[in-house]
Motif scaffolding. Structure first.
Motif, short mmCIF file in Angstrom:
data_model
loop_
_atom_site.label_atom_id
_atom_site.label_comp_id
_atom_site.label_asym_id
_atom_site.label_seq_id
_atom_site.Cartn_x
_atom_site.Cartn_y
_atom_site.Cartn_z
N ARG A 1 8.44 10.10 -6.64
CA ARG A 1 9.41 8.94 -5.84
C ARG A 1 10.41 8.98 -6.95
O ARG A 1 11.53 8.59 -6.16
CB ARG A 1 8.56 7.73 -5.61
N VAL A 2 10.18 8.89 -8.20
CA VAL A 2 11.41 8.31 -8.67
C VAL A 2 12.56 9.48 -8.79
O VAL A 2 13.68 9.37 -8.70
CB VAL A 2 10.97 8.24 -10.36
N PHE B 1 -3.35 9.58 4.91
CA PHE B 1 -2.53 8.47 4.53
C PHE B 1 -1.30 8.78 3.58
O PHE B 1 -0.33 8.87 3.72
CB PHE B 1 -3.29 7.46 3.92
N ILE B 2 -2.00 9.30 2.60
CA ILE B 2 -1.05 9.95 1.45
C ILE B 2 0.00 10.91 2.06
O ILE B 2 1.06 10.84 1.64
CB ILE B 2 -1.83 10.72 0.23
N LEU B 3 -0.58 11.93 2.59
CA LEU B 3 0.34 12.96 3.09
C LEU B 3 1.45 12.39 4.18
O LEU B 3 2.54 12.74 4.38
CB LEU B 3 -0.19 14.12 3.73
N ASN B 4 0.81 11.59 5.19
CA ASN B 4 1.53 10.92 6.05
C ASN B 4 2.87 10.29 5.30
O ASN B 4 3.96 10.35 5.90
CB ASN B 4 0.85 10.30 7.08
N GLN B 5 2.42 9.29 4.34
CA GLN B 5 3.66 8.76 3.88
C GLN B 5 4.74 9.31 3.18
O GLN B 5 5.68 9.09 3.19
CB GLN B 5 2.99 7.40 2.70
N LEU B 6 3.83 10.50 2.39
CA LEU B 6 4.95 11.05 1.82
C LEU B 6 5.93 11.89 2.77
O LEU B 6 7.26 11.80 2.42
CB LEU B 6 4.19 12.30 0.78
N LYS C 1 0.94 -1.16 0.08
CA LYS C 1 -0.13 -0.05 -0.01
C LYS C 1 0.67 1.14 0.06
O LYS C 1 1.84 1.38 0.81
CB LYS C 1 -1.12 -0.13 1.32
N THR C 2 0.59 2.23 -0.95
CA THR C 2 1.63 3.25 -1.05
C THR C 2 0.72 4.26 -1.36
O THR C 2 -0.19 4.47 -2.25
CB THR C 2 2.72 2.98 -2.06
N ALA C 3 1.31 5.48 -1.44
CA ALA C 3 0.51 6.94 -1.70
C ALA C 3 0.88 6.88 -3.18
O ALA C 3 2.06 6.76 -3.57
CB ALA C 3 1.38 8.08 -1.01
N GLY C 4 -0.03 6.99 -3.96
CA GLY C 4 -0.27 6.75 -5.33
C GLY C 4 -0.92 8.08 -6.02
O GLY C 4 -1.21 9.26 -5.71
N GLY C 5 -1.12 7.65 -7.20
CA GLY C 5 -1.27 8.64 -8.23
C GLY C 5 -0.09 8.82 -9.18
O GLY C 5 0.97 8.64 -8.70
N LYS C 6 -0.38 9.11 -10.58
CA LYS C 6 0.83 9.12 -11.48
C LYS C 6 1.65 10.21 -11.05
O LYS C 6 2.92 9.85 -11.17
CB LYS C 6 0.24 9.38 -12.83
N GLN D 1 7.03 10.49 5.54
CA GLN D 1 7.75 9.45 6.19
C GLN D 1 8.87 9.43 4.96
O GLN D 1 9.93 8.74 5.44
CB GLN D 1 7.12 8.31 6.45
N GLN D 2 8.63 9.61 3.79
CA GLN D 2 9.62 9.19 2.66
C GLN D 2 10.43 10.27 2.38
O GLN D 2 11.32 10.20 1.54
CB GLN D 2 8.88 8.79 1.45
N GLY D 3 10.40 11.38 3.15
CA GLY D 3 10.81 12.62 3.09
C GLY D 3 10.71 13.33 1.59
O GLY D 3 11.81 13.97 1.26
N VAL D 4 9.71 13.12 1.10
CA VAL D 4 8.99 14.06 -0.01
C VAL D 4 8.59 15.38 0.39
O VAL D 4 7.67 15.34 1.06
CB VAL D 4 7.98 13.33 -0.82
#
Length: 312
Positions: free
Chosen positions: A44-45, A66-71, A33-38, A73-76
């Motif tokens: 992420r790339v 969830f999307i904002l929190n994961q971003l 499960k990941t924050a998505g959308g094209k 966490q990923q340092g985005v």
């Protein structure tokens, strides 16, 4: 710097199964499960390549959280407009060996006032960008020609504008006064756009189709051919790019990875063939991983050297 725009953010849920049995209970051991959308796949790339990138768009509800929190966490780096009502969508992909089934929710309905609030964010953060990537579908309530407004603002402010969408939104953008710098249709999307069957067997005829008056204002056209590579038009020059055969793990996000490569190449003003090679390499590397928008960077040089580019 590059700004990515994801107007219809999602939680992307991937089920990897040996077999999907209809009309029965299916238990899944392998779930991602990941924050998505094209646009977020593109982000992420670029983040993995240590490019300067910031993500924006629209999210809503607990899925939006969830999307904002994961971003985070990923340092985005991100600056999304969070709607007060509604719920961002879930996109479900079911992968069984070589087959793939997708179930896509529509997402929230965006009001005029919410769209205006997002646009103010967009105007602010794109001031510091040189390249803007617009990716994916538009949510409900957003005019089908809305990308035109975003492209016009970028165009007038000297930004490189990459658009990766389909259907009516793509058709509207090609007819606009201010064109995107780059579009990336596949064969089916180009057929729909030009309202005629597109054959890949005759390159001379294909080049004529890419010179259609509908496309003449667009500097870059990247005709995606999946595992066969791409045919690319830049101005009056045409190129065919072929990619090496690989054991693909998951093709989801490969097109977004191609866009990320082109965005980075354009942002750095690289030579034409280097931009193409970069984009195609990232698409292949994404397909070698199970999670969309993640690259097998250890294989970068190997794949990069195997991309064949021919001027046609």
């Amino acid at each position: 710097m590059i700004v990515t725009v994801t107007m219809n953010g999602s939680a992307d849920i991937t089920y990897i199964m040996d077999q999907l049995i209809l009309n029965d209970t299916n238990r899944v051991a392998n779930v991602k499960k990941t924050a998505g959308g094209k646009g977020l796949n593109v982000t992420r790339v670029l983040k993995q390549l240590e490019a300067q990138v910031i993500a924006t768009g629209i999210v809503a509800g607990t899925t939006g959280d969830f999307i904002l929190n994961q971003l985070d966490q990923q340092g985005v780096k991100q600056n999304f407009y969070k709607m007060n009502v509604g719920e961002s969508r879930n996109n479900i992909s079911i992968i069984q060996s070589s087959s793939q089934t997708e179930i896509l929710e529509p997402g929230p309905t965006v009001s005029e006032s919410e769209l205006a609030s997002f646009y103010r964010i967009y105007q602010q953060i794109t001031k510091q960008a040189d390249t803007i990537v617009l990716s994916g579908s538009l949510p409900q309530g957003v005019p089908v020609n809305y990308y035109n407004q975003l492209i016009e603002f970028g165009y007038k402010n000297g930004k490189k504008m990459l658009l990766d969408t389909s259907g009516a939104a793509l058709a509207q953008a090609t007819q606009a006064v201010f064109p995107p710098t780059l579009i990336k249709p596949n064969q089916a999307e180009l057929t729909e756009l030009l309202k005629k069957e597109i054959s890949l067997k005759n390159l001379s005829a294909l080049k004529q189709e890419l010179c259609s008056p509908l496309l003449e204002k667009i500097e870059w056209i990247v005709l995606s051919l999946g595992a066969q590579g791409a045919v690319i038009k830049r101005g009056k020059q045409f190129y065919q790019a072929t990619v090496p055969k690989i054991e693909a793990m998951n093709a989801i996000g490969s097109g977004d990875s191609v866009i990320a490569g082109f965005a980075l190449g354009l942002d750095q003003s690289l030579p034409t063939e280097e931009i193409i090679r970069y984009g195609m390499t990232l698409g292949v590397l994404n397909a070698m991983e199970q999670e969309p928008g993640h690259l097998k960077l250890s294989k970068f040089q190997e794949i990069y050297q195997k991309i064949d580019i021919t001027e046609i």
